[in-house]
Design a protein around this motif. Structure first.
Motif, PDB file in Angstrom:
ATOM      1  N   GLU A  48      42.742  42.391  31.274  1.00 51.17           N
ATOM      2  CA  GLU A  48      41.706  43.391  31.000  1.00 51.17           C
ATOM      3  C   GLU A  48      40.503  43.254  31.933  1.00 51.17           C
ATOM      4  N   GLY A  51      42.406  42.131  36.142  1.00 54.25           N
ATOM      5  CA  GLY A  51      43.611  42.773  36.628  1.00 54.25           C
ATOM      6  C   GLY A  51      44.686  41.839  37.140  1.00 54.25           C
ATOM      7  N   SER A  95      40.310  41.957  40.580  1.00 53.66           N
ATOM      8  CA  SER A  95      39.364  43.063  40.730  1.00 53.66           C
ATOM      9  C   SER A  95      38.555  43.222  39.450  1.00 53.66           C
ATOM     10  N   ARG A  97      37.647  44.974  36.553  1.00 56.07           N
ATOM     11  CA  ARG A  97      38.155  46.078  35.735  1.00 56.07           C
ATOM     12  C   ARG A  97      37.215  46.443  34.598  1.00 56.07           C
ATOM     13  N   GLU A  98      36.083  45.759  34.498  1.00 59.82           N
ATOM     14  CA  GLU A  98      35.099  46.076  33.457  1.00 59.82           C
ATOM     15  C   GLU A  98      33.707  46.216  34.077  1.00 59.82           C
TER      16      GLU A  98
END
Length: 167
Positions: A48, A51, A95, A97-98
């Motif tokens: 989450e 990634g 990466s 992602r949040e």
């Protein structure tokens, strides 16, 4: 919490927009959801947040820490580790992602961590480097959330029992 290693480096995330320790560096981490064990939680949170899809056999328990933030309730944190690039998503660079919770990801030398970290995360990584496996990190109510190199050390390593005949 995940200590994702790439050789002598560890991946850290800069917190942002959460209301807790914003602007400070912290390892990818999260909370266990209902019905989930700690290993399943680190696998889910890793995907989450950064990634990277890990399999259960990719992670190792590294350290357990009971900690208390300033004015907060005690919590138990599990530190897991995985080696990036050792068969773990070699074609996928971590990466952010949040972006609503994280201003960015960066690799840092584990032997020379930056000073602008969340205190209990810095203490956990330092304890792991020192070979500890169980640690208390108990903030006093007036302490800062940020790591303070010149402040009092709140980390206390707990001795590990040894089996007879195993040193």
């Amino acid at each position: 919490m995940l200590r994702l290693r790439r050789g002598g480096e560890v991946l850290l995330a800069r917190r942002s927009g959460t209301g807790y320790a914003d602007g400070l560096l912290h390892a990818p981490s999260g909370h266990v959801e209902d019905g989930e064990d700690v290993r399943a939680a680190v696998l889910r949170e890793t995907w989450e947040e950064i990634g990277v899809r890990l399999a259960p056999e990719d992670v190792r328990a590294a350290l357990v820490m009971q900690h208390r933030g300033p004015g907060g309730a005690p919590r138990t944190g599990w530190f897991f580790e995985a080696e990036y690039g050792a068969g773990i998503a070699p074609d996928t660079e971590p990466s952010n992602r949040e972006p609503d919770k994280c201003a960015g990801l960066s690799w840092h030398p584990l032997a020379d961590l930056p000073g602008d970290m969340v205190a209990y995360c810095a203490a956990g990584l330092a304890a792991y480097r020192a070979g500890e496996r169980f640690v208390l990190h108990w903030h006093e109510d007036g302490d800062t959330i940020a790591y303070a190199p010149d402040g009092p050390s709140r980390a206390v390593a707990l001795p590990v029992s040894r089996l007879p005949g195993r040193g």
